[in-house]
Motif scaffolding. Structure first.
Motif, PDB file in Angstrom:
ATOM      1  N   LYS A 204      40.323  50.020  40.664  1.00  0.00           N
ATOM      2  CA  LYS A 204      40.839  48.694  41.060  1.00  0.00           C
ATOM      3  C   LYS A 204      42.145  48.813  41.831  1.00  0.00           C
ATOM      4  O   LYS A 204      42.741  47.814  42.211  1.00  0.00           O
ATOM      5  CB  LYS A 204      41.029  47.828  39.825  1.00  0.00           C
ATOM      6  N   GLU A 205      42.602  50.044  42.027  1.00  0.00           N
ATOM      7  CA  GLU A 205      43.849  50.222  42.779  1.00  0.00           C
ATOM      8  C   GLU A 205      43.520  50.519  44.231  1.00  0.00           C
ATOM      9  O   GLU A 205      42.836  51.508  44.527  1.00  0.00           O
ATOM     10  CB  GLU A 205      44.648  51.384  42.189  1.00  0.00           C
ATOM     11  N   LYS A 238      46.391  45.664  43.137  1.00  0.00           N
ATOM     12  CA  LYS A 238      45.377  45.687  42.089  1.00  0.00           C
ATOM     13  C   LYS A 238      44.287  44.670  42.437  1.00  0.00           C
ATOM     14  O   LYS A 238      44.590  43.507  42.710  1.00  0.00           O
ATOM     15  CB  LYS A 238      46.042  45.297  40.764  1.00  0.00           C
ATOM     16  N   ASP A 240      41.515  42.000  41.997  1.00  0.00           N
ATOM     17  CA  ASP A 240      41.209  41.011  40.981  1.00  0.00           C
ATOM     18  C   ASP A 240      39.755  40.575  41.203  1.00  0.00           C
ATOM     19  O   ASP A 240      39.482  39.503  41.692  1.00  0.00           O
ATOM     20  CB  ASP A 240      42.186  39.834  41.149  1.00  0.00           C
TER      21      ASP A 240
END
Ligand code: G6P
Length: 612
Positions: A204-205, A238, A240
């Motif tokens: 997610k990075e 990040k 979402d």
């Protein structure tokens, strides 16, 4: 347009790339390909058609390699074919490259290379750029990264490219200008893609690469540089977004899933912003720039496609509720026609993807002239979102079906909140109407659920008219842009010729088309134009046209006149497009389905048009 994926790390690259290409297929699907690197040997496989055809064609072949790049194409230069599919290989065979975008001055560069003895296997601008890079590398005896930098300084156009070389078994070199690139940061591995959907299940990075940046990507290192060779600090964001949001979740098609998601996606858009109980609309982007809106001499809305239709509805809304003159512009026209822009002009950019090339460039030039840019964008972190001075996300979630549905209603929900907030601050609407419209807007998700609870009648109507060769869509007032959107949806999904028109204007031309074979869809909900549209329906019936009406539940006139009816709940006319568009989305979906077409990937279209 065009989806690109890359991987470098400890795992086998091919399965990651293939899955990624399937997720990015909405960006283009006329051909696809992969390049894999193992033992200092490049293997390039490519195939005309959808990614599934590539997958079939490589069965049994050597797919090993822990580094690779893949591409799904929407043709610009050169017809869809195996030969023109990406990746392309340089003349020496040492380099492989994929590209999303257009190199505008490629003919000039091609001539120069041909005079030096280069031969081209494809008709693409990409192969020209690749050999240009190789030529610079050989002549200057420099590193690939340096050669790329020199080449890009000569290039006019838009690009996101990924480049691998058989003498560097772990590095992908990437560069972007005008076409999106996201890099996912894993543990000892990196993922590259046009958007986050191929990356989300691994990390997610992410880092969104900026225009004019070059990324040197190794399994455990990411270096970003500008074209001046200065290092840039990667800004890690990040994500979402959940994996489930980009999968079909039990529906046959993304389009149907996304139509049915609208009660939730609109609810998410309104959540925390629309607060009828306290009479507040919380939108930081508007709040912090209220003066710019209140004192604007005019607002210019810039968009393309379905987003342009949302802009037309916003024109009606903002002029009525805020008394600010509004112009709605096709981005492609606006950017080239030398429009008059003054410092402080307010421009609202509407875009689902946030990457549409025409919209992006139109905004860049308006911003340079001092305009204030407000983005209404769905894709978080996209180029338009980043370019805007302020904005409001639509929070519709990833939209994969090529024809826009939930993103459109998300845009309308945001634009309605904006108009209400500005109108109330400007005192061009009174508190009573402000609160009533807020409550009506709040009721939309439940009312869309009512429409979606019974789609059988719409399916029946779709089957009845699926063989028509033309359709006319008519509406007045707020429902006129809805008629345009209904016609666009049908064209996109079913390939039936359809025209949207203001219902009254129909007498100045389209009425000549009316006969017993022509289905005419009236968006005829109960509003201040109702009596007028009743007359327009009669005009069509008098000429034996077939009338399909979107009418309000409880209306006892239009349903009696129409051949077929699609009902929607009653709501204030200002909010009505959010409901009246839903039956039209379903109608086009089911017509496409009954015709046996690929509704999620209609021919020739792409979801994100990153070329002009
Ligand atoms: C393409 C898509 C449309 C979309 C238009 C504008 O044509 O197929 O669905 O409305 O681009 O895209 P944007 O991402 O800027 O809203």
């Amino acid at each position: 347009m065009c989806g690109i994926v890359g991987y470098t790390g400890p795992r086998e690259a091919y399965p990651i790339i293939l899955k990624g290409l399937k997720r990015l297929e909405y960006r283009g699907y006329d051909s696809s390909g992969v390049a894999l690197l193992s033992n200092n040997k490049l293997k390039v496989y490519k195939k005309k058609g959808k990614v599934a055809e590539l997958e079939d064609s490589v069965i049994g072949l050597d797919l090993q390699g822990t580094i690779g790049i893949g591409h799904t194409r929407w043709a610009t230069h050169g017809e869809p074919s195996d030969r023109n599919a990406h990746p392309h290989q340089s003349q020496s065979g040492e380099l492989a490259m994929i590209h999303n975008g257009i190199i505008e001055n490629y003919t000039q560069i091609k001539k120069e290379l041909e005079s030096k003895g280069y031969h081209f296997k494809s008709d693409t601008d990409t192969e020209v750029l690749l050999n240009f890079i190789e030529d610079i590398k050989i002549n200057n005896n420099c590193a690939l990264e340096e050669a790329l930098r020199i080449a890009l300084k000569r290039v006019v156009g838009a690009y996101c490219i990924l480049l691998i070389s058989n003498d560097d078994p772990t590095t992908i070199i990437a560069a972007r200008k005008g076409s999106p690139l996201v890099i996912g940061i894993g543990k000892g591995e990196h993922f590259l893609a046009s958007d986050a959907s191929p990356i989300i299940e691994y990390t997610k990075e992410v880092v969104y690469v900026n225009d004019y940046e070059i990324a040197i990507v190794k399994p455990d290192e990411l270096i970003l540089k500008n074209l001046g060779n200065e290092k840039q600090t990667p800004f890690i964001t990040k994500l979402d977004m959940e994996l489930a949001a980009i999968e079909k979740g039990g529906y046959d098609h993304f389009m149907l899933k996304e139509i049915h998601e609208q009660p939730n996606s609109i609810f998410d858009c309104l959540r925390g912003r629309l607060l009828p109980q306290s009479g507040q609309i919380m939108m930081g982007g508007i709040e912090n720039n209220m003066d710019a809106f209140i004192h604007a001499n005019r607002i210019v809305i810039v968009a393309c496609g379905t987003s342009w239709h949302a802009g037309l509805i916003a024109e009606y809304l903002i002029e009525e509720l805020c008394r600010i003159p509004v112009e709605v512009e096709y981005a492609s026209e606006f950017r080239y026609r030398n429009p008059v822009i003054h410092k402080g002009d307010v421009i609202i950019a509407i875009s689902q993807s946030g990457e549409t090339a025409d919209t992006l460039v139109a905004l860049e030039s308006a911003k340079e002239k001092g305009a204030f840019i407000f983005g209404v964008v769905n894709a978080v972190g996209s180029s338009i979102a980043r370019l805007s001075n302020a904005g409001a996300y639509t929070h519709s979630g990833p939209e994969i079906g090529v024809a826009s549905t939930k993103a459109f209603t998300g845009q309308l929900a945001v634009l309605m909140m904006m108009a209400l907030k500005i109108g109330f601050a400007k005192k061009t609407i009174d508190e009573k109407r402000y609160l009533q419209l807020m409550r009506d807007l709040e009721s939309v998700p439940e009312k869309i659920k009512e429409i979606l609870a019974n789609t059988k009648e719409i399916e029946r109507i779709a089957e009845k008219y699926k063989d028509a060769s033309d359709f006319l869509f008519l509406g007045r007032g707020y429902n006129f842009p809805v008629a345009l959107e209904g016609a666009l949806k049908l064209k996109e999904i079913s390939y039936i010729h359809a025209e949207g028109y203001p219902a009254a204007e129909m007498k100045h031309g389209p009425i000549a088309l009316v006969d017993e074979k022509l289905p005419v869809v009236f968006v005829a909900t109960k509003d201040s134009y109702y009596q007028k549209i009743v007359s327009n329906v009669q005009e069509i019936k008098a000429r034996k046209g077939k009338v399909i009406a979107v009418a309000t539940i409880g209306d006892d006139i239009i349903p009696g006149m129409a051949d077929d009816v699609m009902l929607v709940p009653d709501i204030d006319e200002v909010i009505a497009p959010l409901l009246s568009v839903v039956p039209l989305q379903l109608l086009s979906y089911y017509v496409g389905l009954y015709k046996g077409l690929d509704v999620d990937k209609p021919r020739n279209l792409a979801k994100s048009v990153t070329v002009e």
